[in-house]
Design a protein around this motif. Structure first.
Motif, PDB file in Angstrom:
ATOM      1  N   GLU A   1     -71.338  36.040  45.057  1.00 56.51           N
ATOM      2  CA  GLU A   1     -72.092  36.149  46.299  1.00 56.51           C
ATOM      3  C   GLU A   1     -71.620  35.191  47.391  1.00 56.51           C
ATOM      4  O   GLU A   1     -71.871  35.425  48.571  1.00 56.51           O
ATOM      5  N   ASP A   2     -70.942  34.113  46.983  1.00 58.31           N
ATOM      6  CA  ASP A   2     -70.570  33.091  47.963  1.00 58.31           C
ATOM      7  C   ASP A   2     -69.136  33.185  48.460  1.00 58.31           C
ATOM      8  O   ASP A   2     -68.740  32.449  49.372  1.00 58.31           O
ATOM      9  N   GLU A   3     -68.327  34.070  47.876  1.00 58.36           N
ATOM     10  CA  GLU A   3     -66.933  34.121  48.308  1.00 58.36           C
ATOM     11  C   GLU A   3     -66.845  34.581  49.766  1.00 58.36           C
ATOM     12  O   GLU A   3     -67.631  35.413  50.240  1.00 58.36           O
ATOM     13  N   ILE A   4     -65.891  34.009  50.474  1.00 61.56           N
ATOM     14  CA  ILE A   4     -65.641  34.364  51.877  1.00 61.56           C
ATOM     15  C   ILE A   4     -64.479  35.340  51.910  1.00 61.56           C
ATOM     16  O   ILE A   4     -63.403  35.063  51.360  1.00 61.56           O
ATOM     17  N   ILE A   5     -64.697  36.475  52.522  1.00 62.82           N
ATOM     18  CA  ILE A   5     -63.699  37.543  52.539  1.00 62.82           C
ATOM     19  C   ILE A   5     -63.006  37.582  53.891  1.00 62.82           C
ATOM     20  O   ILE A   5     -63.662  37.672  54.931  1.00 62.82           O
ATOM     21  N   ILE A   6     -61.678  37.509  53.861  1.00 62.35           N
ATOM     22  CA  ILE A   6     -60.862  37.743  55.057  1.00 62.35           C
ATOM     23  C   ILE A   6     -60.347  39.171  54.957  1.00 62.35           C
ATOM     24  O   ILE A   6     -59.544  39.497  54.076  1.00 62.35           O
ATOM     25  N   TYR A   7     -60.828  40.019  55.828  1.00 59.81           N
ATOM     26  CA  TYR A   7     -60.511  41.455  55.788  1.00 59.81           C
ATOM     27  C   TYR A   7     -59.557  41.773  56.926  1.00 59.81           C
ATOM     28  O   TYR A   7     -59.924  41.735  58.095  1.00 59.81           O
ATOM     29  N   SER A   8     -58.294  42.068  56.581  1.00 58.04           N
ATOM     30  CA  SER A   8     -57.267  42.378  57.573  1.00 58.04           C
ATOM     31  C   SER A   8     -57.222  43.873  57.846  1.00 58.04           C
ATOM     32  O   SER A   8     -57.240  44.691  56.916  1.00 58.04           O
ATOM     33  N   VAL A   9     -57.138  44.221  59.113  1.00 56.45           N
ATOM     34  CA  VAL A   9     -57.097  45.620  59.541  1.00 56.45           C
ATOM     35  C   VAL A   9     -55.853  45.826  60.398  1.00 56.45           C
ATOM     36  O   VAL A   9     -55.697  45.184  61.437  1.00 56.45           O
ATOM     37  N   GLY A  10     -54.953  46.706  59.947  1.00 56.74           N
ATOM     38  CA  GLY A  10     -53.676  46.864  60.629  1.00 56.74           C
ATOM     39  C   GLY A  10     -53.561  48.086  61.513  1.00 56.74           C
ATOM     40  O   GLY A  10     -52.804  48.098  62.471  1.00 56.74           O
ATOM     41  N   GLY A  11     -54.292  49.148  61.209  1.00 55.71           N
ATOM     42  CA  GLY A  11     -54.191  50.367  62.003  1.00 55.71           C
ATOM     43  C   GLY A  11     -53.171  51.337  61.427  1.00 55.71           C
ATOM     44  O   GLY A  11     -52.002  50.984  61.253  1.00 55.71           O
ATOM     45  N   LEU A  12     -53.613  52.557  61.129  1.00 56.20           N
ATOM     46  CA  LEU A  12     -52.769  53.549  60.464  1.00 56.20           C
ATOM     47  C   LEU A  12     -52.839  54.891  61.186  1.00 56.20           C
ATOM     48  O   LEU A  12     -53.926  55.319  61.592  1.00 56.20           O
ATOM     49  N   PRO A  13     -51.709  55.583  61.322  1.00 55.50           N
ATOM     50  CA  PRO A  13     -51.735  56.906  61.950  1.00 55.50           C
ATOM     51  C   PRO A  13     -52.650  57.906  61.245  1.00 55.50           C
ATOM     52  O   PRO A  13     -53.210  58.791  61.889  1.00 55.50           O
ATOM     53  N   VAL A  14     -52.821  57.763  59.929  1.00 60.06           N
ATOM     54  CA  VAL A  14     -53.687  58.701  59.203  1.00 60.06           C
ATOM     55  C   VAL A  14     -55.141  58.594  59.658  1.00 60.06           C
ATOM     56  O   VAL A  14     -55.915  59.544  59.504  1.00 60.06           O
ATOM     57  N   GLU A  15     -55.520  57.444  60.218  1.00 62.23           N
ATOM     58  CA  GLU A  15     -56.884  57.289  60.719  1.00 62.23           C
ATOM     59  C   GLU A  15     -57.134  58.235  61.886  1.00 62.23           C
ATOM     60  O   GLU A  15     -58.192  58.871  61.981  1.00 62.23           O
ATOM     61  N   ASP A  16     -56.153  58.337  62.791  1.00 65.93           N
ATOM     62  CA  ASP A  16     -56.276  59.261  63.918  1.00 65.93           C
ATOM     63  C   ASP A  16     -56.305  60.709  63.438  1.00 65.93           C
ATOM     64  O   ASP A  16     -57.050  61.534  63.975  1.00 65.93           O
ATOM     65  N   VAL A  17     -55.492  61.016  62.421  1.00 66.22           N
ATOM     66  CA  VAL A  17     -55.490  62.383  61.887  1.00 66.22           C
ATOM     67  C   VAL A  17     -56.851  62.717  61.291  1.00 66.22           C
ATOM     68  O   VAL A  17     -57.385  63.816  61.513  1.00 66.22           O
ATOM     69  N   ALA A  18     -57.434  61.780  60.555  1.00 61.38           N
ATOM     70  CA  ALA A  18     -58.732  62.042  59.921  1.00 61.38           C
ATOM     71  C   ALA A  18     -59.803  62.341  60.960  1.00 61.38           C
ATOM     72  O   ALA A  18     -60.464  63.391  60.913  1.00 61.38           O
ATOM     73  N   TRP A  19     -60.007  61.423  61.901  1.00 63.31           N
ATOM     74  CA  TRP A  19     -61.084  61.606  62.874  1.00 63.31           C
ATOM     75  C   TRP A  19     -60.731  62.706  63.875  1.00 63.31           C
ATOM     76  O   TRP A  19     -61.599  63.491  64.277  1.00 63.31           O
ATOM     77  N   GLY A  20     -59.462  62.807  64.255  1.00 63.59           N
ATOM     78  CA  GLY A  20     -59.047  63.859  65.179  1.00 63.59           C
ATOM     79  C   GLY A  20     -59.253  65.251  64.601  1.00 63.59           C
ATOM     80  O   GLY A  20     -59.643  66.186  65.317  1.00 63.59           O
ATOM     81  N   THR A  21     -59.007  65.412  63.310  1.00 62.69           N
ATOM     82  CA  THR A  21     -59.215  66.708  62.660  1.00 62.69           C
ATOM     83  C   THR A  21     -60.686  67.094  62.678  1.00 62.69           C
ATOM     84  O   THR A  21     -61.044  68.250  62.969  1.00 62.69           O
ATOM     85  N   ILE A  22     -61.559  66.146  62.374  1.00 61.05           N
ATOM     86  CA  ILE A  22     -62.997  66.432  62.385  1.00 61.05           C
ATOM     87  C   ILE A  22     -63.459  66.805  63.791  1.00 61.05           C
ATOM     88  O   ILE A  22     -64.219  67.776  63.980  1.00 61.05           O
ATOM     89  N   ILE A  23     -63.006  66.082  64.800  1.00 61.69           N
ATOM     90  CA  ILE A  23     -63.409  66.375  66.177  1.00 61.69           C
ATOM     91  C   ILE A  23     -62.866  67.728  66.628  1.00 61.69           C
ATOM     92  O   ILE A  23     -63.566  68.510  67.302  1.00 61.69           O
ATOM     93  N   TYR A  24     -61.641  68.035  66.261  1.00 64.87           N
ATOM     94  CA  TYR A  24     -61.055  69.345  66.582  1.00 64.87           C
ATOM     95  C   TYR A  24     -61.880  70.475  65.962  1.00 64.87           C
ATOM     96  O   TYR A  24     -62.203  71.470  66.635  1.00 64.87           O
ATOM     97  N   ARG A  25     -62.245  70.331  64.719  1.00 66.88           N
ATOM     98  CA  ARG A  25     -63.034  71.375  64.054  1.00 66.88           C
ATOM     99  C   ARG A  25     -64.435  71.478  64.658  1.00 66.88           C
ATOM    100  O   ARG A  25     -64.977  72.583  64.789  1.00 66.88           O
ATOM    101  N   ASN A  26     -65.001  70.327  65.043  1.00 63.22           N
ATOM    102  CA  ASN A  26     -66.286  70.369  65.753  1.00 63.22           C
ATOM    103  C   ASN A  26     -66.157  71.149  67.056  1.00 63.22           C
ATOM    104  O   ASN A  26     -67.035  71.951  67.417  1.00 63.22           O
ATOM    105  N   ALA A  27     -65.073  70.899  67.784  1.00 66.66           N
ATOM    106  CA  ALA A  27     -64.854  71.557  69.078  1.00 66.66           C
ATOM    107  C   ALA A  27     -64.709  73.069  68.901  1.00 66.66           C
ATOM    108  O   ALA A  27     -65.263  73.861  69.688  1.00 66.66           O
ATOM    109  N   LEU A  28     -63.970  73.468  67.871  1.00 64.36           N
ATOM    110  CA  LEU A  28     -63.827  74.904  67.606  1.00 64.36           C
ATOM    111  C   LEU A  28     -65.188  75.535  67.303  1.00 64.36           C
ATOM    112  O   LEU A  28     -65.522  76.606  67.829  1.00 64.36           O
TER     113      LEU A  28
END
Length: 378
Positions: free
Chosen positions: A334-361
């Motif tokens: 419970e006491d450990e301190i977590i350093i969470y690194s986030v780099g950014g991935l093209p697959v993230e855009d594909v995931a959310w972009g696909t959902i938004i595209y299908r919503n739009a259709l």
């Protein structure tokens, strides 16, 4: 689609909003699903290692050609292609140009567009405004970490760098930990601070205290979640925002999608280091000159340099996907301190972009454009 005729959907920024691009809770869910697909290997990205962030074009410091741009802060063009399988099963690419001087023209620093393509023919399916797409998926990836790492009773957040990235990350914090009552903010300029405070006051009336602070120590002290989203010149590691272990509350999570610096002794011996996708950091270690941390100022890149130096074991950096799939626990204590690194991935855009595209259709949003009825050269 009836070939050889090709039509595709154009989505403006207003169309993207109508199709749900700003719905953070759904975006966090999409990012979690995406990371699980990464873990089983149902994806491709660029580079010989298939894990590349993208291909970047920069400009020289000086040029003999009068029309060629010269180097400047955040002045670049970048292409970020990817395929993501599973329920997405889609190919896409984000393309953008960036220049800090854009702000003097009333424009965002980066202007982004995103294309979805048929995975077999390469035909375009959609061409969409991507500033909000990118901003929300960038906030949602920290959100996956907050979902697993942040205390259930988290009530205090420290923000270092109150920009766009911090706004969407805060949306993710509130989606996952709605009991937040205090927000402490360290910024550089009055305008960014005022904008961020106004954003919080308008969107989250449940927050009881919004407090501007003078330094990073005050922002980090007693915070359950610390988000470091400030831009910083690279090259001189000593200029990266520094966070001392003594400032951090036991059990806190420090999310770092941008420059951040910790003492090596803390990283090596007491911190829990988690990377959103460790293969990305290994790819950067291959692609960038050593030490890679001078070029990519995210803490997990420092871990890669420490591994290269023989001071750190690869097993000391956990991959988010291993946590999501239950291979390793979200918390070892419970006491450990977590350093969470986030780099950014093209697959993230594909995931959310696909959902938004299908919503739009589904909702009839956007403008249908014609590529051709029959190609001239087939």
């Amino acid at each position: 689609m009836t070939y050889p005729k090709i039509d595709f959907l154009y989505l403006s920024e207003a169309d993207m909003v109508k199709a749900g691009v700003t719905e953070m809770a759904g975006c966090v869910d999409a990012m979690e699903t995406m990371f699980k697909l990464l873990k089983v290997g149902d994806f491709r990205m660029g580079g010989s290692n298939s894990n590349s962030h993208g291909v970047m074009m920069t400009f020289p410091e000086n040029s003999t050609f009068p029309n060629m741009p010269t180097n400047g802060p955040d002045r670049r063009f970048m292409a970020m292609p990817a395929y993501l399988g599973g329920e997405f099963d889609m190919v896409g690419m984000k393309w953008y140009g960036s220049n800090t001087e854009n702000r003097q023209k009333g424009l965002p620093r980066s202007i982004l567009m995103f294309t979805l393509n048929d995975k077999d023919t390469g035909a375009p399916l959609a061409y969409m405004s991507a500033n909000l797409l990118s901003a929300y998926r960038t906030g949602a990836v920290p959100g996956v970490g907050f979902r697993y790492f942040a205390r259930e009773d988290a009530s205090v957040v420290g923000i270092v760098g109150p920009g766009v990235m911090s706004k969407t990350a805060f949306d993710a914090i509130m989606a996952e930990r709605p009991g937040i009552k205090t927000v402490k903010i360290k910024g550089r300029g009055k305008k960014s601070m005022d904008d961020f405070i106004a954003y919080l006051n308008q969107k989250y009336p449940s927050i009881e205290k919004v407090e501007p602070v003078a330094d990073i120590e005050q922002a980090a002290k007693d915070a359950d979640i610390v988000f470091v989203g400030t831009s910083s010149p690279t090259g001189d590691i000593s200029e990266y925002p520094y966070i001392n272990e003594a400032w951090l509350k036991p059990g806190s999570v420090v999310c770092c999608p941008a420059a951040a610096r910790f003492d090596d002794d803390f990283i090596l011996n007491r911190a829990r280091s988690v990377a959103d996708w460790i293969n990305l950091y290994e790819a950067w270690a291959e692609e960038m000159p050593y030490p890679a941390y001078e070029t990519i100022p995210i803490p997990a890149v420092r871990c890669m340099d420490l591994i290269a130096d023989g001071k750190m074991e690869k097993s000391q950096v956990d991959d988010l996907g291993d946590i999501l799939t239950g291979k390793v626990p979200a918390r070892r204590n419970e006491d450990e301190i977590i350093i969470y690194s986030v780099g950014g991935l093209p697959v993230e855009d594909v995931a959310w972009g696909t959902i938004i595209y299908r919503n739009a259709l589904e909702k009839g949003i956007g403008t249908k454009l014609n590529l051709w009825d029959k190609p001239e050269l087939a």
